[in-house]
Write a protein that holds these residues in place. Structure first.
Motif, PDB file in Angstrom:
ATOM      1  N   ASP A   1      -8.110  -2.543 -15.748  1.00  0.00           N
ATOM      2  CA  ASP A   1      -8.010  -1.562 -14.610  1.00  0.00           C
ATOM      3  C   ASP A   1      -6.701  -2.128 -13.680  1.00  0.00           C
ATOM      4  N   LEU A   2      -5.764  -2.734 -14.515  1.00  0.00           N
ATOM      5  CA  LEU A   2      -4.738  -3.306 -13.524  1.00  0.00           C
ATOM      6  C   LEU A   2      -3.993  -2.335 -12.887  1.00  0.00           C
ATOM      7  N   PHE A   3      -3.795  -1.132 -13.660  1.00  0.00           N
ATOM      8  CA  PHE A   3      -2.993  -0.221 -12.812  1.00  0.00           C
ATOM      9  C   PHE A   3      -4.046   1.050 -12.080  1.00  0.00           C
ATOM     10  N   PHE A   4      -5.003   1.319 -12.942  1.00  0.00           N
ATOM     11  CA  PHE A   4      -6.000   2.352 -12.575  1.00  0.00           C
ATOM     12  C   PHE A   4      -6.463   2.063 -11.168  1.00  0.00           C
ATOM     13  N   LEU A   5      -6.864   0.781 -10.719  1.00  0.00           N
ATOM     14  CA  LEU A   5      -7.466   0.659  -9.773  1.00  0.00           C
ATOM     15  C   LEU A   5      -6.810   0.546  -8.503  1.00  0.00           C
ATOM     16  N   PRO A   6      -5.457  -0.221  -8.316  1.00  0.00           N
ATOM     17  CA  PRO A   6      -4.558  -0.021  -7.265  1.00  0.00           C
ATOM     18  C   PRO A   6      -4.017   1.281  -7.135  1.00  0.00           C
ATOM     19  N   LEU A   7      -3.831   2.105  -8.047  1.00  0.00           N
ATOM     20  CA  LEU A   7      -3.303   3.598  -7.784  1.00  0.00           C
ATOM     21  C   LEU A   7      -4.459   4.309  -7.276  1.00  0.00           C
ATOM     22  N   ALA A   8      -5.871   4.123  -7.936  1.00  0.00           N
ATOM     23  CA  ALA A   8      -6.994   4.872  -7.258  1.00  0.00           C
ATOM     24  C   ALA A   8      -7.167   4.694  -5.931  1.00  0.00           C
ATOM     25  N   LEU A   9      -7.090   3.269  -5.412  1.00  0.00           N
ATOM     26  CA  LEU A   9      -6.991   2.825  -3.862  1.00  0.00           C
ATOM     27  C   LEU A   9      -6.018   3.580  -3.077  1.00  0.00           C
ATOM     28  N   ALA A  10      -4.873   3.785  -3.736  1.00  0.00           N
ATOM     29  CA  ALA A  10      -3.857   4.416  -2.668  1.00  0.00           C
ATOM     30  C   ALA A  10      -4.079   5.892  -2.832  1.00  0.00           C
ATOM     31  N   ARG A  11      -4.422   6.517  -3.720  1.00  0.00           N
ATOM     32  CA  ARG A  11      -4.907   7.960  -3.714  1.00  0.00           C
ATOM     33  C   ARG A  11      -6.183   8.131  -3.987  1.00  0.00           C
ATOM     34  N   PRO A  12      -7.462   7.989  -3.251  1.00  0.00           N
ATOM     35  CA  PRO A  12      -8.637   8.239  -3.626  1.00  0.00           C
ATOM     36  C   PRO A  12      -8.933   9.446  -4.156  1.00  0.00           C
TER      37      PRO A  12
ATOM     38  N   GLY B   1     -14.190   2.362  -0.619  1.00  0.00           N
ATOM     39  CA  GLY B   1     -13.186   1.103  -1.009  1.00  0.00           C
ATOM     40  C   GLY B   1     -11.950   1.264  -0.549  1.00  0.00           C
ATOM     41  N   ALA B   2     -11.327   2.657  -0.528  1.00  0.00           N
ATOM     42  CA  ALA B   2     -10.052   2.913  -0.174  1.00  0.00           C
ATOM     43  C   ALA B   2     -10.115   2.952   1.526  1.00  0.00           C
ATOM     44  N   GLU B   3     -11.284   3.233   2.146  1.00  0.00           N
ATOM     45  CA  GLU B   3     -11.153   3.192   3.349  1.00  0.00           C
ATOM     46  C   GLU B   3     -11.001   1.754   3.913  1.00  0.00           C
ATOM     47  N   MET B   4     -11.834   0.883   3.395  1.00  0.00           N
ATOM     48  CA  MET B   4     -11.571  -0.356   3.843  1.00  0.00           C
ATOM     49  C   MET B   4     -10.007  -1.095   3.684  1.00  0.00           C
ATOM     50  N   VAL B   5      -9.601  -0.679   2.451  1.00  0.00           N
ATOM     51  CA  VAL B   5      -8.437  -1.133   2.221  1.00  0.00           C
ATOM     52  C   VAL B   5      -7.360  -0.539   3.392  1.00  0.00           C
ATOM     53  N   SER B   6      -7.470   0.709   3.665  1.00  0.00           N
ATOM     54  CA  SER B   6      -6.799   1.492   4.937  1.00  0.00           C
ATOM     55  C   SER B   6      -6.923   0.681   5.976  1.00  0.00           C
ATOM     56  N   LYS B   7      -8.011   0.360   6.517  1.00  0.00           N
ATOM     57  CA  LYS B   7      -8.540  -0.384   7.474  1.00  0.00           C
ATOM     58  C   LYS B   7      -7.601  -1.916   7.621  1.00  0.00           C
ATOM     59  N   TRP B   8      -7.782  -2.514   6.400  1.00  0.00           N
ATOM     60  CA  TRP B   8      -7.242  -3.871   6.302  1.00  0.00           C
ATOM     61  C   TRP B   8      -5.657  -3.499   6.578  1.00  0.00           C
ATOM     62  N   VAL B   9      -5.124  -2.492   5.880  1.00  0.00           N
ATOM     63  CA  VAL B   9      -3.643  -2.221   6.158  1.00  0.00           C
ATOM     64  C   VAL B   9      -3.084  -2.044   7.722  1.00  0.00           C
ATOM     65  N   ALA B  10      -4.099  -1.142   8.443  1.00  0.00           N
ATOM     66  CA  ALA B  10      -3.906  -0.749   9.661  1.00  0.00           C
ATOM     67  C   ALA B  10      -3.951  -2.223  10.489  1.00  0.00           C
ATOM     68  N   ARG B  11      -4.963  -2.807  10.234  1.00  0.00           N
ATOM     69  CA  ARG B  11      -5.029  -4.137  10.930  1.00  0.00           C
ATOM     70  C   ARG B  11      -3.802  -5.216  10.642  1.00  0.00           C
ATOM     71  N   GLU B  12      -3.162  -5.116   9.523  1.00  0.00           N
ATOM     72  CA  GLU B  12      -2.207  -6.194   9.190  1.00  0.00           C
ATOM     73  C   GLU B  12      -1.054  -5.501  10.034  1.00  0.00           C
ATOM     74  N   SER B  13      -0.820  -4.087   9.928  1.00  0.00           N
ATOM     75  CA  SER B  13       0.223  -3.530  10.579  1.00  0.00           C
ATOM     76  C   SER B  13       0.532  -3.925  12.080  1.00  0.00           C
TER      77      SER B  13
ATOM     78  N   HIS C   1       0.929  -1.256  -0.120  1.00  0.00           N
ATOM     79  CA  HIS C   1       0.079  -0.109  -0.147  1.00  0.00           C
ATOM     80  C   HIS C   1       0.762   1.306  -0.268  1.00  0.00           C
ATOM     81  N   ALA C   2       2.017   1.098   0.832  1.00  0.00           N
ATOM     82  CA  ALA C   2       2.866   2.448   0.859  1.00  0.00           C
ATOM     83  C   ALA C   2       3.640   2.541  -0.580  1.00  0.00           C
ATOM     84  N   ARG C   3       3.920   1.568  -1.243  1.00  0.00           N
ATOM     85  CA  ARG C   3       4.762   1.537  -2.387  1.00  0.00           C
ATOM     86  C   ARG C   3       3.570   2.259  -3.430  1.00  0.00           C
ATOM     87  N   LEU C   4       2.318   1.717  -3.468  1.00  0.00           N
ATOM     88  CA  LEU C   4       1.646   2.292  -4.432  1.00  0.00           C
ATOM     89  C   LEU C   4       0.865   3.542  -4.060  1.00  0.00           C
ATOM     90  N   GLN C   5       0.931   4.293  -2.855  1.00  0.00           N
ATOM     91  CA  GLN C   5       0.847   5.346  -2.465  1.00  0.00           C
ATOM     92  C   GLN C   5       2.069   6.355  -3.127  1.00  0.00           C
TER      93      GLN C   5
END
Length: 194
Positions: free
Chosen positions: A44-55, A167-179, A12-16
């Protein structure tokens, strides 16, 4: 003791960082173009992850991705249109396709082809094949471009809306939980807590 970020956090940090880079829009456009013409896979291979990184960039990236795939699909449409010359010529004699039958097929495609093209952009069907077939079958270019643009915009804008609205908020929660689940590093490697 310091903790090591987990794989999801690092990704996630790299995508940001990539989303903040000046070339991320070019990558999204380039992939859309190449995927539209050559490469199999998800547009959507690059569009979606980059959009999730910077909504905040989700909608502009959606438009850029749409432009790339549209241009790539138009290239394939023209390839199919060139193949139409062969279809009308020597191949039509081999497969016993009369000019009247081909004209009837074109009329049907002019009437319904736009819906088939639109559906292909929203489904797992290959838009590459649809683009070539549309050109080869003589779907009017205005119908082709309009249906393709409507379908691609519907898809990418819906994905951008999902990114911006949870969607981006959910990914951020997963990242925080994993950390939080990563154990302290003491031997050079981190392992998840039980």
């Amino acid at each position: 003791m310091a903790t090591s970020p987990g794989l999801l956090h690092r990704t996630h940090a790299r995508l940001q960082r990539w989303a903040d880079a000046g070339w991320s829009s070019h990558v999204v456009f380039g992939w859309g173009l190449l995927q539209g013409v050559i490469f199999p896979g998800v547009a959507d291979l690059f569009f979606l992850p980059l959009a999730l990184a910077r909504p905040a960039r989700a909608y502009p990236l959606a438009l850029i991705a749409t432009a790339g795939t549209l241009l790539g699909s138009v290239v394939l449409y023209w390839v199919g249109a060139e193949a139409l010359l062969l279809l009308e010529g020597p191949i039509s004699r081999v497969v016993d396709l009369s000019p009247a039958a081909l004209a009837e097929y074109r009329l049907r495609l002019a009437e319904w082809g736009g819906w088939a093209i639109f559906a292909s952009t929203l489904s797992p069907l290959s838009t590459k094949l649809t683009s070539i077939a549309s050109g080869a079958a003589g779907v009017p270019v205005s119908t082709f471009v309009s249906a393709l643009l409507a379908g691609r915009l519907t898809r990418t804008m819906a994905l951008a809306w999902m990114v911006r609205n949870g969607g981006a908020e959910m990914v951020s929660k997963w990242v925080a939980r994993e950390s939080k689940m990563v154990a302290p590093r003491n031997d050079g490697g981190g392992a998840p807590l039980p």
